[in-house]
Scaffold this motif. Structure first.
Motif, mmCIF file in Angstrom:
data_model
loop_
_atom_site.group_PDB
_atom_site.id
_atom_site.type_symbol
_atom_site.label_atom_id
_atom_site.label_comp_id
_atom_site.label_asym_id
_atom_site.label_seq_id
_atom_site.Cartn_x
_atom_site.Cartn_y
_atom_site.Cartn_z
ATOM 1 N N LYS A 1 46.210 41.365 43.369
ATOM 2 C CA LYS A 1 46.918 41.482 44.559
ATOM 3 C C LYS A 1 46.120 42.017 45.760
ATOM 4 O O LYS A 1 46.638 43.054 46.545
ATOM 5 C CB LYS A 1 47.953 42.668 44.610
ATOM 6 N N GLY A 2 44.927 41.473 46.190
ATOM 7 C CA GLY A 2 44.250 41.444 47.268
ATOM 8 C C GLY A 2 43.313 42.839 47.253
ATOM 9 O O GLY A 2 42.455 43.170 48.217
ATOM 10 N N TYR A 3 43.092 43.484 45.991
ATOM 11 C CA TYR A 3 42.035 44.680 45.901
ATOM 12 C C TYR A 3 41.185 44.423 44.613
ATOM 13 O O TYR A 3 41.556 43.893 43.744
ATOM 14 C CB TYR A 3 42.768 45.937 45.782
ATOM 15 N N LEU A 4 40.105 45.107 44.841
ATOM 16 C CA LEU A 4 39.145 44.889 43.653
ATOM 17 C C LEU A 4 39.418 45.850 42.505
ATOM 18 O O LEU A 4 39.698 46.915 42.689
ATOM 19 C CB LEU A 4 37.767 45.399 44.246
ATOM 20 N N GLU A 5 39.559 45.352 41.400
ATOM 21 C CA GLU A 5 40.316 45.904 40.270
ATOM 22 C C GLU A 5 39.136 46.219 39.485
ATOM 23 O O GLU A 5 39.409 47.724 39.070
ATOM 24 C CB GLU A 5 41.352 45.095 39.767
ATOM 25 N N ASN A 6 38.473 45.628 38.722
ATOM 26 C CA ASN A 6 37.491 45.814 37.963
ATOM 27 C C ASN A 6 36.001 45.133 38.399
ATOM 28 O O ASN A 6 35.860 44.011 38.913
ATOM 29 C CB ASN A 6 37.646 45.141 36.587
ATOM 30 N N THR A 7 34.912 45.862 38.161
ATOM 31 C CA THR A 7 33.509 45.579 38.485
ATOM 32 C C THR A 7 32.717 45.595 37.081
ATOM 33 O O THR A 7 31.585 44.859 37.305
ATOM 34 C CB THR A 7 33.025 46.369 39.534
ATOM 35 N N GLU A 8 33.129 46.261 36.242
ATOM 36 C CA GLU A 8 32.550 46.505 34.802
ATOM 37 C C GLU A 8 32.360 45.199 33.861
ATOM 38 O O GLU A 8 33.651 44.456 33.792
ATOM 39 C CB GLU A 8 32.857 47.456 34.134
ATOM 40 N N LYS A 9 31.047 44.500 33.853
ATOM 41 C CA LYS A 9 31.267 43.300 33.139
ATOM 42 C C LYS A 9 31.865 43.251 31.785
ATOM 43 O O LYS A 9 32.629 42.311 31.352
ATOM 44 C CB LYS A 9 29.667 42.850 32.844
ATOM 45 N N ASP A 10 31.424 44.337 31.024
ATOM 46 C CA ASP A 10 31.916 44.363 29.587
ATOM 47 C C ASP A 10 33.503 44.555 29.523
ATOM 48 O O ASP A 10 34.207 44.243 28.622
ATOM 49 C CB ASP A 10 31.234 45.914 28.809
ATOM 50 N N ARG A 11 33.938 45.422 30.759
ATOM 51 C CA ARG A 11 35.398 45.610 30.565
ATOM 52 C C ARG A 11 36.161 44.168 31.033
ATOM 53 O O ARG A 11 37.243 43.803 30.248
ATOM 54 C CB ARG A 11 36.223 46.606 31.874
ATOM 55 N N ILE A 12 35.798 43.478 31.796
ATOM 56 C CA ILE A 12 36.265 42.304 32.242
ATOM 57 C C ILE A 12 36.110 41.075 30.823
ATOM 58 O O ILE A 12 37.070 40.485 30.672
ATOM 59 C CB ILE A 12 35.464 41.628 33.397
ATOM 60 N N LYS A 13 35.141 41.348 30.227
ATOM 61 C CA LYS A 13 34.898 40.508 29.022
ATOM 62 C C LYS A 13 35.904 40.753 27.865
ATOM 63 O O LYS A 13 36.647 40.270 27.297
ATOM 64 C CB LYS A 13 33.579 40.503 28.382
ATOM 65 N N ARG A 14 36.139 42.188 27.847
ATOM 66 C CA ARG A 14 37.162 42.726 26.818
ATOM 67 C C ARG A 14 38.606 42.401 27.221
ATOM 68 O O ARG A 14 39.555 41.908 26.616
ATOM 69 C CB ARG A 14 37.076 43.937 26.849
ATOM 70 N N LEU A 15 39.022 42.416 28.579
ATOM 71 C CA LEU A 15 40.346 42.031 29.126
ATOM 72 C C LEU A 15 40.583 40.581 29.107
ATOM 73 O O LEU A 15 41.951 40.006 28.992
ATOM 74 C CB LEU A 15 40.415 42.442 30.534
ATOM 75 N N ILE A 16 39.710 39.655 29.053
ATOM 76 C CA ILE A 16 40.025 38.065 29.065
ATOM 77 C C ILE A 16 40.008 37.666 27.609
ATOM 78 O O ILE A 16 40.058 36.436 27.525
ATOM 79 C CB ILE A 16 39.077 37.429 30.010
ATOM 80 N N ARG A 17 39.733 38.300 26.779
ATOM 81 C CA ARG A 17 39.935 37.657 25.348
ATOM 82 C C ARG A 17 41.140 37.295 24.854
ATOM 83 O O ARG A 17 41.269 36.464 23.723
ATOM 84 C CB ARG A 17 39.452 39.139 24.240
ATOM 85 N N LEU A 18 42.333 37.616 25.713
ATOM 86 C CA LEU A 18 43.588 36.886 25.393
ATOM 87 C C LEU A 18 44.260 37.684 23.803
ATOM 88 O O LEU A 18 44.730 36.945 23.066
ATOM 89 C CB LEU A 18 43.617 35.422 25.394
ATOM 90 N N LYS A 19 43.686 38.887 23.449
ATOM 91 C CA LYS A 19 44.210 39.243 22.220
ATOM 92 C C LYS A 19 44.892 40.563 22.814
ATOM 93 O O LYS A 19 45.020 41.433 23.758
ATOM 94 C CB LYS A 19 42.993 40.081 21.394
ATOM 95 N N PRO A 20 46.091 40.875 21.893
ATOM 96 C CA PRO A 20 47.005 42.132 22.261
ATOM 97 C C PRO A 20 46.188 43.370 22.266
ATOM 98 O O PRO A 20 45.189 43.521 21.608
ATOM 99 C CB PRO A 20 47.897 42.232 21.314
ATOM 100 N N PRO A 21 46.210 44.168 23.321
ATOM 101 C CA PRO A 21 45.590 45.607 23.312
ATOM 102 C C PRO A 21 45.827 46.370 21.968
ATOM 103 O O PRO A 21 46.790 46.462 21.590
ATOM 104 C CB PRO A 21 46.048 46.313 24.653
ATOM 105 N N THR A 22 44.467 46.989 21.658
ATOM 106 C CA THR A 22 44.776 47.687 20.657
ATOM 107 C C THR A 22 44.598 49.187 20.730
ATOM 108 O O THR A 22 45.076 50.015 19.945
ATOM 109 C CB THR A 22 43.411 47.554 19.466
#
Length: 147
Positions: free
Chosen positions: A124-145
């Motif tokens: 929504k127009g704002y920088l949300e995540n900059t951590e590479k590992d967090r981004i990788k984890r969030l795009i896995r398309l698996k339900p959060p544990t």
């Protein structure tokens, strides 16, 4: 606010675009302006070498990564320094998804994952995540544990 993030190929065709807070009637102007800006200035530029411009009181940071040009437009708190962090995060995520600086074909093959990364980086127009590992984890398309 980050007004726009655009990816274009060498011919100036838009591959991905995300606009935030930009009226629909102004988007065509921004598309053509950014592609022209890249055509004029990105010849001979090395991968990930950042270029900066200012237009209508907004800042533009852009670069080339493989066969793809990346443009980030921001205003207010997102000056050229903040936008350089945004574009660094985006280029890093694209390189991770593609495995190396992308050709246009590889970029389009990984289109879905790149869009997911982009949505995790800019929200929504704002920088949300900059951590590479967090981004990788969030795009896995698996339900959060973890809740």
């Amino acid at each position: 606010m980050i007004l726009a993030v655009l990816f274009a190929n060498a011919e100036g065709n838009i591959l991905i675009e995300r606009f935030h807070g930009v009226p629909a009637e102004e988007r065509l102007h921004w598309r053509s302006f950014l592609v022209k800006l890249g055509a004029d200035n990105l010849k001979g530029v090395k991968n990930e070498e950042l270029l900066v411009a200012c237009h209508k009181s907004v800042y533009i940071v852009y670069t080339i990564l493989g066969d793809v040009s990346i443009y980030v437009v921001g205003k207010d708190a997102y000056d050229e320094l903040a936008l350089s962090e945004v574009i660094f995060t985006i280029t890093s995520a694209v390189k991770d998804v593609c495995g190396k600086p992308p050709t246009e074909r590889r970029f389009l093959d990984k289109y879905g994952r790149i869009c997911l990364c982009l949505d995790e980086i800019v929200w929504k127009g704002y920088l949300e995540n900059t951590e590479k590992d967090r981004i990788k984890r969030l795009i896995r398309l698996k339900p959060p544990t973890e809740f």
